[in-house]
Motif scaffolding. Structure first.
Motif, mmCIF file in Angstrom:
data_model
loop_
_atom_site.group_PDB
_atom_site.id
_atom_site.type_symbol
_atom_site.label_atom_id
_atom_site.label_comp_id
_atom_site.label_asym_id
_atom_site.label_seq_id
_atom_site.Cartn_x
_atom_site.Cartn_y
_atom_site.Cartn_z
ATOM 1 N N VAL A 44 0.841 -1.213 0.000
ATOM 2 C CA VAL A 44 0.000 0.000 0.000
ATOM 3 C C VAL A 44 0.869 1.254 0.000
ATOM 4 C CG1 VAL A 44 -1.675 1.341 1.337
ATOM 5 C CG2 VAL A 44 -2.005 -1.107 1.057
ATOM 6 N N TYR A 54 1.548 9.646 -10.410
ATOM 7 C CA TYR A 54 0.580 9.747 -11.509
ATOM 8 C C TYR A 54 -0.090 11.130 -11.486
ATOM 9 C CZ TYR A 54 -3.640 8.939 -14.255
ATOM 10 O OH TYR A 54 -4.652 9.046 -15.179
ATOM 11 N N ILE A 65 -1.236 0.515 -14.164
ATOM 12 C CA ILE A 65 -1.716 -0.832 -14.522
ATOM 13 C C ILE A 65 -0.707 -1.900 -14.079
ATOM 14 C CG2 ILE A 65 -2.309 -2.361 -16.470
ATOM 15 C CD1 ILE A 65 -3.411 0.184 -17.897
ATOM 16 N N LEU A 111 -9.406 -6.428 -0.642
ATOM 17 C CA LEU A 111 -8.734 -6.557 0.657
ATOM 18 C C LEU A 111 -9.753 -6.451 1.801
ATOM 19 C CD1 LEU A 111 -6.202 -6.761 2.393
ATOM 20 C CD2 LEU A 111 -5.787 -4.338 2.005
ATOM 21 N N VAL A 180 -19.292 2.486 3.844
ATOM 22 C CA VAL A 180 -18.640 2.975 2.624
ATOM 23 C C VAL A 180 -17.157 3.242 2.885
ATOM 24 C CG1 VAL A 180 -20.709 3.980 1.571
ATOM 25 C CG2 VAL A 180 -19.360 5.356 3.166
HETATM 26 CO CO1 B1M Z 1 -6.778 4.903 -10.667
HETATM 27 N N1 B1M Z 1 -7.094 6.642 -9.808
HETATM 28 N N2 B1M Z 1 -7.731 5.545 -12.247
HETATM 29 N N3 B1M Z 1 -6.323 3.182 -11.438
HETATM 30 N N4 B1M Z 1 -5.694 4.650 -9.217
HETATM 31 C C1 B1M Z 1 -6.678 6.733 -8.347
HETATM 32 C C2 B1M Z 1 -7.843 6.369 -7.428
HETATM 33 C C3 B1M Z 1 -6.263 8.270 -8.271
HETATM 34 C C4 B1M Z 1 -6.420 8.871 -6.858
HETATM 35 C C5 B1M Z 1 -4.830 8.441 -8.815
HETATM 36 C C6 B1M Z 1 -4.348 9.866 -8.729
HETATM 37 O O1 B1M Z 1 -4.678 10.666 -9.584
HETATM 38 N N5 B1M Z 1 -3.571 10.185 -7.708
HETATM 39 C C7 B1M Z 1 -7.236 8.907 -9.330
HETATM 40 C C8 B1M Z 1 -8.607 9.356 -8.789
HETATM 41 C C9 B1M Z 1 -8.740 10.863 -8.742
HETATM 42 C C10 B1M Z 1 -10.058 11.240 -8.187
HETATM 43 O O2 B1M Z 1 -11.105 10.887 -8.632
HETATM 44 N N6 B1M Z 1 -9.995 12.024 -7.128
HETATM 45 C C11 B1M Z 1 -7.377 7.776 -10.321
HETATM 46 C C12 B1M Z 1 -7.792 7.951 -11.673
HETATM 47 C C13 B1M Z 1 -7.961 9.376 -12.148
HETATM 48 C C14 B1M Z 1 -8.021 6.864 -12.538
HETATM 49 C C15 B1M Z 1 -8.525 6.905 -13.987
HETATM 50 C C16 B1M Z 1 -9.673 7.893 -14.257
HETATM 51 C C17 B1M Z 1 -7.305 7.184 -14.881
HETATM 52 C C18 B1M Z 1 -7.605 7.327 -16.364
HETATM 53 O O3 B1M Z 1 -8.142 6.442 -16.981
HETATM 54 N N7 B1M Z 1 -7.254 8.469 -16.898
HETATM 55 C C19 B1M Z 1 -8.978 5.444 -14.212
HETATM 56 C C20 B1M Z 1 -10.456 5.233 -13.828
HETATM 57 C C21 B1M Z 1 -10.916 3.850 -14.177
HETATM 58 C C22 B1M Z 1 -12.278 3.567 -13.587
HETATM 59 O O4 B1M Z 1 -12.389 3.132 -12.460
HETATM 60 N N8 B1M Z 1 -13.337 3.841 -14.335
HETATM 61 C C23 B1M Z 1 -8.079 4.714 -13.256
HETATM 62 C C24 B1M Z 1 -7.625 3.417 -13.469
HETATM 63 C C25 B1M Z 1 -6.780 2.721 -12.612
HETATM 64 C C26 B1M Z 1 -6.180 1.357 -12.949
HETATM 65 C C27 B1M Z 1 -7.204 0.434 -13.623
HETATM 66 C C28 B1M Z 1 -5.000 1.544 -13.861
HETATM 67 C C29 B1M Z 1 -5.659 0.896 -11.525
HETATM 68 C C30 B1M Z 1 -6.635 -0.022 -10.764
HETATM 69 C C31 B1M Z 1 -6.380 -1.492 -11.063
HETATM 70 C C32 B1M Z 1 -7.170 -2.425 -10.220
HETATM 71 O O5 B1M Z 1 -7.741 -2.108 -9.184
HETATM 72 N N9 B1M Z 1 -7.212 -3.652 -10.698
HETATM 73 C C33 B1M Z 1 -5.567 2.227 -10.775
HETATM 74 C C34 B1M Z 1 -4.818 2.410 -9.568
HETATM 75 C C35 B1M Z 1 -3.936 1.255 -9.160
HETATM 76 C C36 B1M Z 1 -4.904 3.595 -8.794
HETATM 77 C C37 B1M Z 1 -4.116 3.972 -7.530
HETATM 78 C C38 B1M Z 1 -2.706 4.349 -7.943
HETATM 79 C C39 B1M Z 1 -4.038 2.929 -6.441
HETATM 80 C C40 B1M Z 1 -5.392 2.343 -5.983
HETATM 81 C C41 B1M Z 1 -5.140 1.136 -5.102
HETATM 82 O O6 B1M Z 1 -5.302 -0.002 -5.518
HETATM 83 N N10 B1M Z 1 -4.650 1.388 -3.854
HETATM 84 C C42 B1M Z 1 -4.958 5.223 -7.006
HETATM 85 C C43 B1M Z 1 -4.145 6.222 -6.191
HETATM 86 C C44 B1M Z 1 -4.399 6.100 -4.709
HETATM 87 O O7 B1M Z 1 -5.409 5.606 -4.277
HETATM 88 N N11 B1M Z 1 -3.488 6.615 -3.955
HETATM 89 C C45 B1M Z 1 -5.684 5.635 -8.207
HETATM 90 C C46 B1M Z 1 -4.293 0.337 -2.909
HETATM 91 C C47 B1M Z 1 -5.556 -0.079 -2.126
HETATM 92 C C48 B1M Z 1 -5.190 -1.128 -1.070
HETATM 93 O O8 B1M Z 1 -6.043 1.062 -1.463
HETATM 94 O O9 B1M Z 1 -8.128 1.150 -2.906
HETATM 95 O O10 B1M Z 1 -7.547 3.062 -1.334
HETATM 96 P P1 B1M Z 1 -7.535 1.619 -1.644
HETATM 97 O O11 B1M Z 1 -8.319 0.854 -0.498
HETATM 98 C C49 B1M Z 1 -8.056 1.049 0.886
HETATM 99 C C50 B1M Z 1 -8.925 2.140 1.523
HETATM 100 O O12 B1M Z 1 -9.348 3.135 0.618
HETATM 101 C C51 B1M Z 1 -10.042 1.383 2.161
HETATM 102 O O13 B1M Z 1 -9.426 0.179 2.565
HETATM 103 C C52 B1M Z 1 -8.484 -0.223 1.567
HETATM 104 C C53 B1M Z 1 -7.377 -0.979 2.244
HETATM 105 O O14 B1M Z 1 -6.676 -0.179 3.161
HETATM 106 N N12 B1M Z 1 -11.232 1.034 1.390
HETATM 107 C C54 B1M Z 1 -12.382 0.723 2.031
HETATM 108 C C55 B1M Z 1 -11.408 0.850 0.085
HETATM 109 N N13 B1M Z 1 -12.642 0.446 -0.172
HETATM 110 C C56 B1M Z 1 -13.267 0.343 1.010
HETATM 111 C C57 B1M Z 1 -14.572 -0.049 1.331
HETATM 112 C C58 B1M Z 1 -14.932 -0.047 2.670
HETATM 113 C C59 B1M Z 1 -14.051 0.332 3.662
HETATM 114 C C60 B1M Z 1 -12.755 0.720 3.368
HETATM 115 O O15 B1M Z 1 -16.146 -0.426 3.082
HETATM 116 C C61 B1M Z 1 -17.020 -1.001 2.164
#
Ligand code: B1M
Length: 214
Positions: A44, A54, A65, A111, A180
């Motif tokens: 993470v 990014y 990706i 996760l 959420v």
């Molecule tokens: Co995307 N993406 N992404 N992406 N991506 C983010 C979210 C972003 C913050 C990156 C950035 O700009 N810094 C940004 C969002 C901006 C915004 O809206 N504010 C972003 C963007 C813009 C996009 C695209 C629009 C990019 C594009 O196409 N131009 C696109 C959208 C696609 C879509 O969904 N329609 C996109 C695509 C992708 C990939 C497909 C390439 C890939 C995902 C692959 C996959 O999942 N198989 C990806 C990734 C990897 C990320 C980042 C880098 C990492 C996300 C991740 O997996 N984190 C992300 C940046 C970031 O979050 N810092 C980013 C690790 C994961 C363990 O953490 O998911 O946060 P997370 O989950 C945590 C907590 O949030 C919480 O617990 C988890 C464990 O600790 N949690 C919950 C999550 N869900 C929960 C539910 C709960 C409780 C807790 O209860 C139900």
């Protein structure tokens, strides 16, 4: 040496070296690190930096990706270990989870699902890009005690609100707790949309779910 294994995992995520992420994850497990420590301090933490790079324009979509691919594969090595550590006979409740419509981010949601099932909840993971009616229909079909929705985009977090509205319309809201989470989601947002709670990571999602259902 052991401490640097977590740092090596973190670096391989940052450098989008998916195969090496998996290799070092296996090594860390063999060296006796706890799966949650590997996830939080290695995977993470690295993914956080990938997101920042990014956002600043240093990295492009392929980096996200490949880094996500490495993390997903590493998670599949860790998930059985997480589940094995949480084995317990008692069933605490049934939960439907998914990432909301329009959003394909799956790692955090998966996760959360793994941690809930490792802690005694029966979890139905609907995957990503889940339609509003699919959350409702599944919850009705299996008489779920709770729904958990993940959203990683500011543009999709509004769907969490729409699912709650639909739960209200369908008359199911009073019998189903809703939590959420996801990067842009906050406690204030959860309160505003009438969710029962917000968790900022998978461990607090388990604590919250226990508080709501037990
Ligand atoms: Co995307 N993406 N992404 N992406 N991506 C983010 C979210 C972003 C913050 C990156 C950035 O700009 N810094 C940004 C969002 C901006 C915004 O809206 N504010 C972003 C963007 C813009 C996009 C695209 C629009 C990019 C594009 O196409 N131009 C696109 C959208 C696609 C879509 O969904 N329609 C996109 C695509 C992708 C990939 C497909 C390439 C890939 C995902 C692959 C996959 O999942 N198989 C990806 C990734 C990897 C990320 C980042 C880098 C990492 C996300 C991740 O997996 N984190 C992300 C940046 C970031 O979050 N810092 C980013 C690790 C994961 C363990 O953490 O998911 O946060 P997370 O989950 C945590 C907590 O949030 C919480 O617990 C988890 C464990 O600790 N949690 C919950 C999550 N869900 C929960 C539910 C709960 C409780 C807790 O209860 C139900």
């Amino acid at each position: 040496m052991e401490k640097s294994l977590l740092e090596q995992i973190r670096q391989t995520v940052i450098e989008s070296e998916a195969d090496r992420t998996v290799e070092f994850t296996r090594k860390a497990l063999d060296a006796g690190f706890e799966p949650l420590e590997i996830i939080n301090k290695g995977l993470v933490s690295g993914m956080q930096v990938v997101g920042e790079k990014y956002e600043s324009g240093e990295y492009f979509l392929p980096h996200l990706i490949i880094a996500a691919d490495g993390m997903k594969k590493a998670m599949s090595v860790l998930e059985p270990e997480l589940k094995a550590r949480g084995q317990q006979a008692e069933k605490l409740g049934t939960v439907v989870i998914g990432t909301v419509q329009g959003d394909i981010h799956e790692i955090g949601k998966t996760l959360v699902g793994t941690m809930l099932s490792a802690n005694g909840f029966e979890v139905y993971d609907l995957g990503v890009d889940v339609k509003i009616e699919d959350f409702i229909n599944k919850a009705r079909e299996i008489r779920a005690n709770a729904i958990g929705m993940s959203a990683l985009l500011t543009t999709t977090m509004t769907v969490q609100r729409d699912v709650i509205k639909e739960l209200n319309n369908s008359g199911l809201r009073s019998s189903i707790k809703v939590i959420v989470g996801g990067a842009p989601v906050t406690k204030e947002w959860a309160e505003r949309i009438g969710a029962d709670g917000y968790a900022d990571d998978a461990v607090s999602a388990v604590t919250l779910m226990k508080k709501l259902l037990m």
